[in-house]
Design a protein around this motif. Structure first.
Motif, short mmCIF file in Angstrom:
data_model
loop_
_atom_site.label_atom_id
_atom_site.label_comp_id
_atom_site.label_asym_id
_atom_site.label_seq_id
_atom_site.Cartn_x
_atom_site.Cartn_y
_atom_site.Cartn_z
N ASP A 178 -1.90 -8.56 -9.63
CA ASP A 178 -1.97 -7.78 -10.94
C ASP A 178 -1.59 -6.17 -10.55
O ASP A 178 -1.53 -5.15 -11.46
N GLY A 179 -1.25 -6.05 -9.17
CA GLY A 179 -0.92 -4.64 -8.84
C GLY A 179 -1.74 -3.77 -9.40
O GLY A 179 -3.23 -3.69 -8.93
N GLU A 180 -1.44 -2.61 -9.99
CA GLU A 180 -1.96 -1.53 -10.44
C GLU A 180 -2.79 -1.71 -11.80
O GLU A 180 -3.41 -0.74 -12.33
N GLY A 181 -2.89 -2.98 -12.20
CA GLY A 181 -3.70 -3.31 -13.18
C GLY A 181 -3.12 -3.13 -14.57
O GLY A 181 -4.08 -3.41 -15.42
N ARG A 182 -1.96 -2.99 -14.72
CA ARG A 182 -1.44 -2.60 -16.27
C ARG A 182 -1.57 -3.71 -17.07
O ARG A 182 -2.24 -3.61 -18.33
N ASN A 183 -1.52 -4.72 -16.80
CA ASN A 183 -1.67 -6.15 -17.47
C ASN A 183 -3.20 -6.60 -17.64
O ASN A 183 -3.47 -6.74 -18.87
N GLY A 184 -3.84 -6.43 -16.39
CA GLY A 184 -5.27 -6.85 -16.63
C GLY A 184 -6.23 -5.71 -17.66
O GLY A 184 -6.92 -6.29 -18.25
N VAL A 185 -6.13 -4.60 -17.31
CA VAL A 185 -6.51 -3.54 -18.19
C VAL A 185 -6.27 -3.66 -19.63
O VAL A 185 -6.94 -3.60 -20.64
N TRP A 186 -4.87 -4.16 -20.07
CA TRP A 186 -4.52 -4.28 -21.52
C TRP A 186 -5.26 -5.51 -21.95
O TRP A 186 -5.62 -5.43 -23.02
N ASP A 236 0.90 -0.97 0.04
CA ASP A 236 0.01 -0.08 0.01
C ASP A 236 0.76 1.23 -0.09
O ASP A 236 0.58 2.30 -0.64
N ALA A 237 1.98 1.28 0.91
CA ALA A 237 2.77 2.38 0.98
C ALA A 237 3.50 2.51 -0.42
O ALA A 237 3.78 3.59 -0.82
N ARG A 238 4.08 1.55 -0.92
CA ARG A 238 4.70 1.65 -2.16
C ARG A 238 3.64 2.18 -3.50
O ARG A 238 4.30 2.95 -4.44
N TYR A 239 2.44 1.73 -3.38
CA TYR A 239 1.72 2.15 -4.40
C TYR A 239 1.21 3.66 -4.09
O TYR A 239 0.36 4.03 -5.24
N ASP A 240 1.13 4.00 -3.16
CA ASP A 240 0.65 5.45 -2.64
C ASP A 240 1.35 6.58 -3.17
O ASP A 240 1.93 7.40 -2.59
N ASP A 241 1.14 6.67 -4.54
CA ASP A 241 1.88 7.50 -5.52
C ASP A 241 1.20 7.82 -6.65
O ASP A 241 0.58 6.91 -7.31
N PRO A 242 0.83 9.15 -6.86
CA PRO A 242 0.22 9.27 -8.50
C PRO A 242 0.62 8.42 -9.29
O PRO A 242 -0.08 8.09 -10.50
N ARG A 243 2.15 8.38 -9.51
CA ARG A 243 2.69 7.54 -10.53
C ARG A 243 2.26 6.03 -10.46
O ARG A 243 1.97 5.79 -9.30
N SER A 280 -3.18 -5.73 -2.13
CA SER A 280 -2.95 -4.13 -1.71
C SER A 280 -4.03 -3.41 -2.42
O SER A 280 -4.38 -3.39 -3.51
N ALA A 281 -5.06 -2.89 -1.38
CA ALA A 281 -6.17 -2.05 -1.73
C ALA A 281 -5.90 -0.81 -2.60
O ALA A 281 -6.60 -0.41 -3.46
N VAL A 282 -4.63 -0.18 -2.26
CA VAL A 282 -4.42 0.81 -3.11
C VAL A 282 -4.09 0.48 -4.46
O VAL A 282 -4.50 1.36 -5.44
N ALA A 283 -3.50 -0.59 -4.63
CA ALA A 283 -3.20 -0.84 -5.99
C ALA A 283 -4.42 -1.31 -6.62
O ALA A 283 -4.65 -0.95 -8.03
#
Length: 209
Positions: free
Chosen positions: A48-56, A7-14, A70-73
């Protein structure tokens, strides 16, 4: 590592690993069977983390379910899907629990594991639970770092036991026929993975009955 750590690692606009799909997944996607010309396959993307693969994959017409602890991801994955104009089914869950849940049940046309580095016991649990759920023409697509990656310093865990060898992959997925390739390639996936990397790339299919 805990969900709170990620959560902490993903808590970034990037997006930590970028918004583009993994290169090996792009190469292998053609192997995923489609239900019809209009409808893609039913695809499960693990960690899948922030979803880049699933969305593609959803943009390619597949019916995608993704999961990450991670709920943030997962929140960022849903936002990415919305911006892309596609729908994904996204779950916040530990894989140890998810593989026995209703959301993981049924038949899958693809299982996707991109840089999913788990303790041995959990790796085996996931593989044992999901291997029988591949459809007759379904495919397992996996890319992960090897122990040689530790000295390269371009991403991935420093704990060697979490990394992939040919022997570990074969032991994890005995029910599948596997094509396993060890290679070095340049990985550019956001700030999290950048540079020459040592990886294993795997395509798996059900063994003929």
């Amino acid at each position: 590592m805990t969900a709170e750590h990620w959560d902490a690692r993903y808590d970034d606009p990037r997006y930590l690993f970028g918004e583009r799909p993994n290169d090996f997944l792009v190469e292998a996607e053609v192997m995923i069977p489609r239900r019809s010309r209009e409808d893609g396959g039913r695809v499960l993307v693990l960690a899948d983390g922030e979803g880049r693969n699933g969305v593609w994959l959803a943009k390619r017409g597949h019916r995608v379910t993704t999961v990450d602890f991670s709920a943030v991801a997962v929140g960022k994955a849903l936002a990415l899907a919305q911006r892309a104009g596609v729908t994904i089914e996204a779950h916040v869950a530990d894989l140890a629990d998810f593989v026995d849940s209703d959301a993981a049940s049924g038949e899958w046309d693809a299982l996707v594991l991109i840089f999913v580095h788990l303790p041995e016991g959990l790796r085996r649990t996931v593989a044992h639970a999901l291997s029988p759920r591949l459809s007759e023409r379904g495919v397992m697509i996996l890319e992960g770092f090897t122990p040689a990656q530790v000295s390269m310093g371009t991403g991935g865990p420093s704990d060697e036991s979490l990394l992939y060898t040919r022997e570990r992959v074969l032991a994890d997925w005995p029910e599948l026929h596997l094509d396993v390739r060890l290679t070095e390639r340049r990985v550019f996936e956001g700030p999290g993975h950048r540079g020459l990397s040592s990886v294993v790339q795997v395509l798996g299919r059900r063994r003929p009955s």
